[in-house]
Scaffold this motif. Structure first.
Motif, PDB file in Angstrom:
ATOM      1  N   ASN A   1      -2.574  -3.426 -25.459  1.00 44.05           N
ATOM      2  CA  ASN A   1      -3.668  -2.505 -25.121  1.00 44.05           C
ATOM      3  C   ASN A   1      -3.826  -1.375 -26.129  1.00 44.05           C
ATOM      4  OD1 ASN A   1      -4.767  -3.727 -22.846  1.00 44.05           O
ATOM      5  ND2 ASN A   1      -3.174  -2.892 -21.540  1.00 44.05           N
TER       6      ASN A   1
ATOM      7  N   LEU B   1      -6.066   0.471 -29.066  1.00 48.87           N
ATOM      8  CA  LEU B   1      -7.495   0.623 -29.338  1.00 48.87           C
ATOM      9  C   LEU B   1      -7.771   0.085 -30.743  1.00 48.87           C
ATOM     10  CD1 LEU B   1      -8.054   4.193 -27.831  1.00 48.87           C
ATOM     11  CD2 LEU B   1      -7.995   1.979 -26.691  1.00 48.87           C
ATOM     12  N   GLU B   2      -8.549  -0.968 -30.799  1.00 54.58           N
ATOM     13  CA  GLU B   2      -8.751  -1.685 -32.065  1.00 54.58           C
ATOM     14  C   GLU B   2      -9.440  -0.833 -33.124  1.00 54.58           C
ATOM     15  OE1 GLU B   2      -7.678  -4.717 -32.865  1.00 54.58           O
ATOM     16  OE2 GLU B   2      -6.716  -4.992 -30.911  1.00 54.58           O
ATOM     17  N   SER B   3     -10.189   0.166 -32.687  1.00 50.54           N
ATOM     18  CA  SER B   3     -10.935   0.991 -33.649  1.00 50.54           C
ATOM     19  C   SER B   3     -10.050   2.032 -34.326  1.00 50.54           C
ATOM     20  CB  SER B   3     -12.093   1.703 -32.945  1.00 50.54           C
ATOM     21  OG  SER B   3     -12.938   0.779 -32.337  1.00 50.54           O
ATOM     22  N   LEU B   4      -8.868   2.224 -33.790  1.00 46.73           N
ATOM     23  CA  LEU B   4      -7.976   3.251 -34.337  1.00 46.73           C
ATOM     24  C   LEU B   4      -6.796   2.594 -35.057  1.00 46.73           C
ATOM     25  CD1 LEU B   4      -7.737   5.690 -31.276  1.00 46.73           C
ATOM     26  CD2 LEU B   4      -9.444   5.640 -33.103  1.00 46.73           C
TER      27      LEU B   4
ATOM     28  N   VAL C   1      -3.827   9.706 -30.034  1.00 41.30           N
ATOM     29  CA  VAL C   1      -4.846   9.877 -29.001  1.00 41.30           C
ATOM     30  C   VAL C   1      -4.192  10.204 -27.650  1.00 41.30           C
ATOM     31  CG1 VAL C   1      -5.091   7.484 -28.179  1.00 41.30           C
ATOM     32  CG2 VAL C   1      -7.072   8.968 -28.249  1.00 41.30           C
TER      33      VAL C   1
ATOM     34  N   GLU D   1      -3.193   6.761 -35.082  1.00 45.78           N
ATOM     35  CA  GLU D   1      -4.208   7.338 -34.192  1.00 45.78           C
ATOM     36  C   GLU D   1      -4.045   6.844 -32.760  1.00 45.78           C
ATOM     37  OE1 GLU D   1      -7.827   7.981 -37.408  1.00 45.78           O
ATOM     38  OE2 GLU D   1      -7.564   6.050 -36.424  1.00 45.78           O
TER      39      GLU D   1
ATOM     40  N   SER E   1      -0.124  -6.995 -23.077  1.00 43.95           N
ATOM     41  CA  SER E   1      -1.097  -7.289 -24.143  1.00 43.95           C
ATOM     42  C   SER E   1      -1.316  -6.069 -25.045  1.00 43.95           C
ATOM     43  CB  SER E   1      -2.417  -7.753 -23.538  1.00 43.95           C
ATOM     44  OG  SER E   1      -2.834  -6.851 -22.539  1.00 43.95           O
TER      45      SER E   1
END
Lengths: 370, 298
Positions: free
Chosen positions: B107, B109-112, B120, B116, B105
């Motif tokens: 995985n 990070l939706e905010s980045l 990260v 990024e 899925s």
């Protein structure tokens, strides 16, 4: 570094605004309550510190004008004057009485009179009086004048005695929200003790130690208390401490808990929503400390935004309140602001305790669940 | 079928060694042996595909190899380092530098944004600043993601998300890549692209790739296919493909159905039932019948 904490916060701006607003509201309340308390506390001591005197002499057992009327016989004046080191003694007559536009009405006011004495002119000047009121005249503080709706030339009553308002003055706030001066000829009859005075304002010789003179007065003039300006101010402020501080502490405590709850709930819900993200970060190599840092940074940022906004709003609203209700005085001290800042940081750290436990317990294998 | 240990290829440096690995969940009568005495050895540059029915222990095995789950017994060595004896703080370093994960899925990070999401991983490994930004960018550019560097995951297609996931997996230069159903959420074209990428990661970059999947397409690039069932590697039998869900299944013992003179094999009676309701739907879309295109084991 990728500003992960900032991205998390900004990804839901409404929640950020609500949480920072909640903290700001708590900080506003705390700052405002502290400023009001400091204003009242400071004002309570002004009576003691305004006159150009080094010692106050009161009737023994009545070192606080809020709690009891000090009545000293006129003979005490000469006795105090005779104490070595005393340069001058100025009598001050004072009593709390109803003052209003009608007899026996109005507001409780600290009514004072300055009889003839060595410090009469200097004391009047210190209180901001342009001239001493004559017989049948009164000088009102602007607060009491506003309160009873009186102005210069109006007739007011202290108890049942009428006076003409000769002047409205700030009276340098006079230590009480409501204060007035009346003519010294009227005071003995009005206060009901014709051959007495309330306080002796003492200056000491230049080569004398104030504390030694203070001890000497109490020793050589029985039935009196002698207090330095600071001691007399503290005595009058004790009323504020005893009466207001517990209430202030409770209000501040409640505000703090509200702020803590807001920030804790925000961080907790945010963390729970992103628990999978934290699992992903753990799976790709984040240490527990790195994950904690992401959580704590969010909390600290919310607290800082709340602190800045709350402090600013507290300052603005405090001034607004003071303008609208002159009886209130606000004093903003850097010590209080620093303490609130520290408390906000502690709040932000405390708010992360539960979320951090949640993050610490994340099973990184969660990332393999589709 | 007999239990066996897969020893891998004869030549090349061994990157992954798994010995007698067992994972038991629960205790007493409710204990479940998800992985049961598994052994495995994988060389540098090798692609190993682990297949098996649902619940066979594939993901548990992968999770343990990736140091995300402690085995009950057994050892796992990555580049000679026994990760089963390490403390959690040391396992963090293993995840940063020894292993890269590719998830079903994604995985991300939706905010980045895409860049990024890769950066990260570098940050967590101690690389920050412009160097990390450039490295993350280059990793994505290498995977054909240049036009999408600043896109958030929700603006990316499934294939693009998986590219970002792969870039994140390789950016810290781990020797071992673990991929869990990397093509499961992708369409045929995107799935093929991801398979090619994984092949290139192994063959061009010399990384070891262990893939857990039901996707028969990955067999095309795998050096070895292992069959895990009931927590154990078993000799692989004849594999067929379920025409409904596309899952590779062992023909022996699987639910079957005769249709138009051909035998179809299913992973479950559920899929067989679905096929029975509309058989033409699953045959007509071009799914080769089992008889025409048997998926045979190695």
């Amino acid at each position: 570094m990728v500003p992960l904490a900032r991205r998390y916060l900004l990804s839901d701006r409404l929640r950020l605004a609500i949480s920072a607003g909640g903290v700001a509201f708590a900080v506003l309340l705390i700052v405002l309550i502290l400023a009001l308390y400091q204003g009242i506390y400071d004002r309570a001591g002004r009576l003691a510190t305004t006159p150009p005197t080094q010692l106050w002499v009161t009737q023994a057992g009545t070192p606080d004008p809020s709690h009891g009327a000090s009545i000293l016989p006129e003979s005490v004046l000469a006795q105090v004057q005779a104490v070595p080191g005393v340069r001058a003694v100025q009598p001050l007559l004072a009593r709390t009485m109803l003052l209003g536009g009608q007899p026996n009405s109005g507001t409780f006011t600290f009514v004072m009179a300055l009889p003839q004495g060595p410090l009469q002119a200097a004391t009047a000047e210190a209180f901001g009086l342009r001239s001493l009121p004559g017989k049948g005249e009164a000088v009102l503080s602007d607060l009491v004048a506003d309160d009873i709706g009186a102005g210069r030339g109006d007739t007011i009553y202290v108890g049942t005695s009428s006076f003409r308002v000769a002047e409205v003055s700030s009276l340098v706030d006079a230590g009480f929200s409501s204060a007035a001066f009346i003519g010294s000829e009227d005071a003995p009859e009005l206060f009901g003790h014709p051959h007495a005075f309330s306080f002796g304002l003492v200056t000491v010789d230049e080569d004398a130690e104030v504390e030694e003179v203070e001890d000497a007065i109490e020793r050589e003039v029985p039935g009196t208390n002698a207090l330095t300006r600071e001691e007399f101010a503290d005595a009058t402020r004790r009323e504020v401490e005893e009466g207001f501080l517990p209430v202030v502490a409770v209000l501040i405590g409640v505000a703090y808990v509200v702020g803590l709850a807001v920030i804790a709930l925000t961080i907790y819900t945010s963390t729970v929503e992103r628990i999978r993200d934290y699992g992903v970060l753990k799976a790709v190599g984040a240490s527990p400390l790195q994950l904690f840092a992401v959580v704590i940074r969010q909390s600290v940022v919310i607290a800082l935004i709340g602190y800045v906004a709350g402090s600013a709003l507290g300052y603005v609203s405090g001034n607004f309140i003071q303008d609208a209700v002159p009886e209130f005085a606000t004093i903003y001290r850097w010590q209080d602001l620093a303490a609130v800042f520290g408390a906000a940081l502690v709040m932000s750290a405390a708010a992360t305790l539960v979320p951090i436990r949640r993050v610490a317990g994340i099973d990184p294998a969660v990332v393999f669940r589709a | 079928m007999s239990e066996r240990t897969d020893d891998g290829q004869k030549d090349g440096e061994t990157v992954l060694e798994v010995h007698d690995l067992t994972k038991v969940f629960g205790s007493g009568e409710t204990a479940v042996r998800a992985v049961d005495g598994v052994g495995l050895s994988v060389k540098r540059g090798e692609i190993v595909l682990v297949m098996g029915p649902s619940g066979s222990g594939k993901t548990t095995l992968l999770t343990m190899i990736g140091s995300l789950l402690k085995p009950t017994t057994g050892t796992i060595r990555i580049n000679g380092l026994d990760i089963t004896s390490l403390h959690e703080s040391e396992l963090t370093k293993v995840r940063r530098h020894y292993v890269g994960f590719v998830f079903q899925s994604f995985n991300l990070l939706e905010s980045l944004n895409a860049q990024e999401n890769v950066e990260v991983a570098l940050n967590l490994a101690g690389n920050a600043g412009k160097g990390a930004r450039n490295k993350a960018r280059q990793a994505l550019v290498d995977l054909g993601m240049k036009p999408r560097l600043k896109f958030k995951p929700k603006a990316l297609s499934g294939g693009e998300k998986q590219r970002v996931s792969i870039a994140r997996a390789v950016v810290n230069d781990p020797q071992l890549i673990l991929a869990d159903e990397p093509t499961a959420n992708l369409d045929s074209k995107q799935g093929h692209d991801v398979v090619v990428l994984l092949r290139d990661i192994a063959k061009k970059e010399g990384r070891t790739v262990v893939i857990v999947s039901h996707d028969h397409r990955i067999r095309e690039v795998a050096d070895r296919v292992l069959w895990l069932e009931d927590g154990r590697f078993k000799d692989i039998g004849r594999l067929e493909r379920d025409p409904v869900c596309g899952m590779a299944i062992e023909a022996e013992g699987a639910p079957t159905l005769q249709y138009e003179g051909r035998t179809y094999y299913f992973c479950s009676v559920g899929c067989r039932g679905e096929f029975e309701e509309q058989p033409a739907k699953f045959v007509a879309v071009g799914t080769p019948s089992a008889a025409q295109s048997p998926i045979s084991g190695d």
